[in-house]
Motif scaffolding. Sequence first.
Motif, PDB file in Angstrom:
ATOM      1  N   ASP A 171     -11.408  25.819   4.508  1.00  0.00           N
ATOM      2  CA  ASP A 171     -11.099  25.838   3.084  1.00  0.00           C
ATOM      3  C   ASP A 171     -11.465  27.199   2.514  1.00  0.00           C
ATOM      4  OD1 ASP A 171     -10.087  24.790   0.737  1.00  0.00           O
ATOM      5  OD2 ASP A 171     -11.770  23.450   0.349  1.00  0.00           O
ATOM      6  N   ASP A 172     -10.998  27.465   1.291  1.00  0.00           N
ATOM      7  CA  ASP A 172     -11.260  28.769   0.695  1.00  0.00           C
ATOM      8  C   ASP A 172     -12.638  28.849   0.057  1.00  0.00           C
ATOM      9  OD1 ASP A 172     -10.428  27.038  -1.323  1.00  0.00           O
ATOM     10  OD2 ASP A 172      -9.226  28.532  -2.384  1.00  0.00           O
ATOM     11  N   VAL A 173     -13.007  27.861  -0.778  1.00  0.00           N
ATOM     12  CA  VAL A 173     -14.284  27.917  -1.503  1.00  0.00           C
ATOM     13  C   VAL A 173     -15.046  26.618  -1.303  1.00  0.00           C
ATOM     14  CG1 VAL A 173     -15.376  28.160  -3.771  1.00  0.00           C
ATOM     15  CG2 VAL A 173     -13.298  29.443  -3.261  1.00  0.00           C
ATOM     16  N   LEU A 174     -16.319  26.732  -0.979  1.00  0.00           N
ATOM     17  CA  LEU A 174     -17.216  25.575  -0.941  1.00  0.00           C
ATOM     18  C   LEU A 174     -18.041  25.616  -2.220  1.00  0.00           C
ATOM     19  CD1 LEU A 174     -18.505  23.132   0.426  1.00  0.00           C
ATOM     20  CD2 LEU A 174     -19.978  24.721   1.688  1.00  0.00           C
ATOM     21  N   PHE A 175     -17.956  24.536  -2.987  1.00  0.00           N
ATOM     22  CA  PHE A 175     -18.655  24.465  -4.268  1.00  0.00           C
ATOM     23  C   PHE A 175     -19.494  23.191  -4.288  1.00  0.00           C
ATOM     24  CE2 PHE A 175     -17.827  23.860  -9.120  1.00  0.00           C
ATOM     25  CZ  PHE A 175     -19.079  24.328  -9.432  1.00  0.00           C
ATOM     26  N   SER A 176     -19.007  22.119  -4.850  1.00  0.00           N
ATOM     27  CA  SER A 176     -19.791  20.887  -4.988  1.00  0.00           C
ATOM     28  C   SER A 176     -19.913  20.117  -3.674  1.00  0.00           C
ATOM     29  CB  SER A 176     -19.158  19.983  -6.042  1.00  0.00           C
ATOM     30  OG  SER A 176     -17.897  19.515  -5.591  1.00  0.00           O
ATOM     31  N   GLY A 177     -18.955  20.299  -2.778  1.00  0.00           N
ATOM     32  CA  GLY A 177     -18.928  19.555  -1.521  1.00  0.00           C
ATOM     33  C   GLY A 177     -17.992  18.359  -1.577  1.00  0.00           C
ATOM     34  N   ARG A 178     -17.432  18.081  -2.749  1.00  0.00           N
ATOM     35  CA  ARG A 178     -16.581  16.902  -2.903  1.00  0.00           C
ATOM     36  C   ARG A 178     -15.254  17.022  -2.157  1.00  0.00           C
ATOM     37  NH1 ARG A 178     -18.629  13.225  -6.338  1.00  0.00           N
ATOM     38  NH2 ARG A 178     -20.427  13.877  -7.538  1.00  0.00           N
ATOM     39  N   THR A 179     -14.684  18.197  -2.086  1.00  0.00           N
ATOM     40  CA  THR A 179     -13.450  18.387  -1.315  1.00  0.00           C
ATOM     41  C   THR A 179     -13.712  18.116   0.163  1.00  0.00           C
ATOM     42  OG1 THR A 179     -12.556  19.983  -2.892  1.00  0.00           O
ATOM     43  CG2 THR A 179     -11.694  20.080  -0.642  1.00  0.00           C
ATOM     44  N   VAL A 180     -14.829  18.591   0.663  1.00  0.00           N
ATOM     45  CA  VAL A 180     -15.163  18.386   2.075  1.00  0.00           C
ATOM     46  C   VAL A 180     -15.423  16.904   2.340  1.00  0.00           C
ATOM     47  CG1 VAL A 180     -16.758  18.968   3.935  1.00  0.00           C
ATOM     48  CG2 VAL A 180     -16.053  20.721   2.288  1.00  0.00           C
ATOM     49  N   ARG A 181     -16.097  16.221   1.408  1.00  0.00           N
ATOM     50  CA  ARG A 181     -16.305  14.786   1.563  1.00  0.00           C
ATOM     51  C   ARG A 181     -14.973  14.056   1.656  1.00  0.00           C
ATOM     52  NH1 ARG A 181     -14.514  10.696  -0.491  1.00  0.00           N
ATOM     53  NH2 ARG A 181     -14.253  11.778  -2.437  1.00  0.00           N
ATOM     54  N   ALA A 182     -14.013  14.433   0.808  1.00  0.00           N
ATOM     55  CA  ALA A 182     -12.678  13.834   0.848  1.00  0.00           C
ATOM     56  C   ALA A 182     -11.993  14.145   2.180  1.00  0.00           C
ATOM     57  CB  ALA A 182     -11.837  14.342  -0.322  1.00  0.00           C
ATOM     58  N   ALA A 183     -12.182  15.354   2.681  1.00  0.00           N
ATOM     59  CA  ALA A 183     -11.581  15.736   3.959  1.00  0.00           C
ATOM     60  C   ALA A 183     -12.171  14.915   5.108  1.00  0.00           C
ATOM     61  CB  ALA A 183     -11.777  17.224   4.212  1.00  0.00           C
ATOM     62  N   LEU A 184     -13.458  14.672   5.065  1.00  0.00           N
ATOM     63  CA  LEU A 184     -14.084  13.853   6.111  1.00  0.00           C
ATOM     64  C   LEU A 184     -13.540  12.426   6.080  1.00  0.00           C
ATOM     65  CD1 LEU A 184     -17.747  15.153   5.801  1.00  0.00           C
ATOM     66  CD2 LEU A 184     -16.165  15.568   7.707  1.00  0.00           C
ATOM     67  N   ASP A 185     -13.336  11.882   4.882  1.00  0.00           N
ATOM     68  CA  ASP A 185     -12.743  10.553   4.766  1.00  0.00           C
ATOM     69  C   ASP A 185     -11.318  10.543   5.310  1.00  0.00           C
ATOM     70  OD1 ASP A 185     -15.075   9.620   3.629  1.00  0.00           O
ATOM     71  OD2 ASP A 185     -14.280   9.539   1.574  1.00  0.00           O
ATOM     72  N   ALA A 186     -10.523  11.544   4.948  1.00  0.00           N
ATOM     73  CA  ALA A 186      -9.145  11.632   5.431  1.00  0.00           C
ATOM     74  C   ALA A 186      -9.116  11.787   6.945  1.00  0.00           C
ATOM     75  CB  ALA A 186      -8.425  12.807   4.762  1.00  0.00           C
TER      76      ALA A 186
END
Length: 194
Positions: A116-131
């Motif tokens: 990913d481009d930017v790591l901020f809150s971690g919520r995008t990564v959490r969604a990616a782990l679920d997907a």
Amino acid sequence: MAYPPAAHSSPPRQPSVKVILAAADVSRVVDRIAHQILEKTQGAADTVLLGIPTRGVPLSRRLADRISTFEDVTVPVGVLDITLYRDDLRRHATRAVGPTDLPSGGIDGKRVILVDDVLFSGRTVRAALDALSDVGRPASVQLAVLVDRGHRQLPIRADYVGKNIPTALAENVKVTLAETDGADEVRLYGGSPA
């Protein structure tokens, strides 16, 4: 009768804009991440890169290209759409669901590196782990980001970081890439003018 002088309001203060990484810097950072991946994965053996749209997709392709240039190794690349796994769907306008495109060899038993481009809150990564858990069972999952700006809301960290940029919550980091935006650059918006 004398009147007090009219109060002059100063023009609204423009937020500052600072270029953190120029095009040449972005290129060097991608090269460095590619080298780190090669070192930490024993030459990228059994490794798959999955880009998180939007800008994680071209970054994953660039990393695969650089790894191939450095070691003559082909790393499979795919796309992992996380739209339906986001925890902010109720708060934001509906987003179009994009394709999840896994490499032909799949991800089962492989080391998957999410990009990913930017790591901020971690919520995008959490969604990616679920997907990711809905499309296969990798042996391990790692994370590569161009920029880590801090302010995590979840216990998530990147394995490969191009640039750590300490920011204030009111500031914004904007990554542009040639493939999606016409130019490579990382800018910091907000804060006090330099």
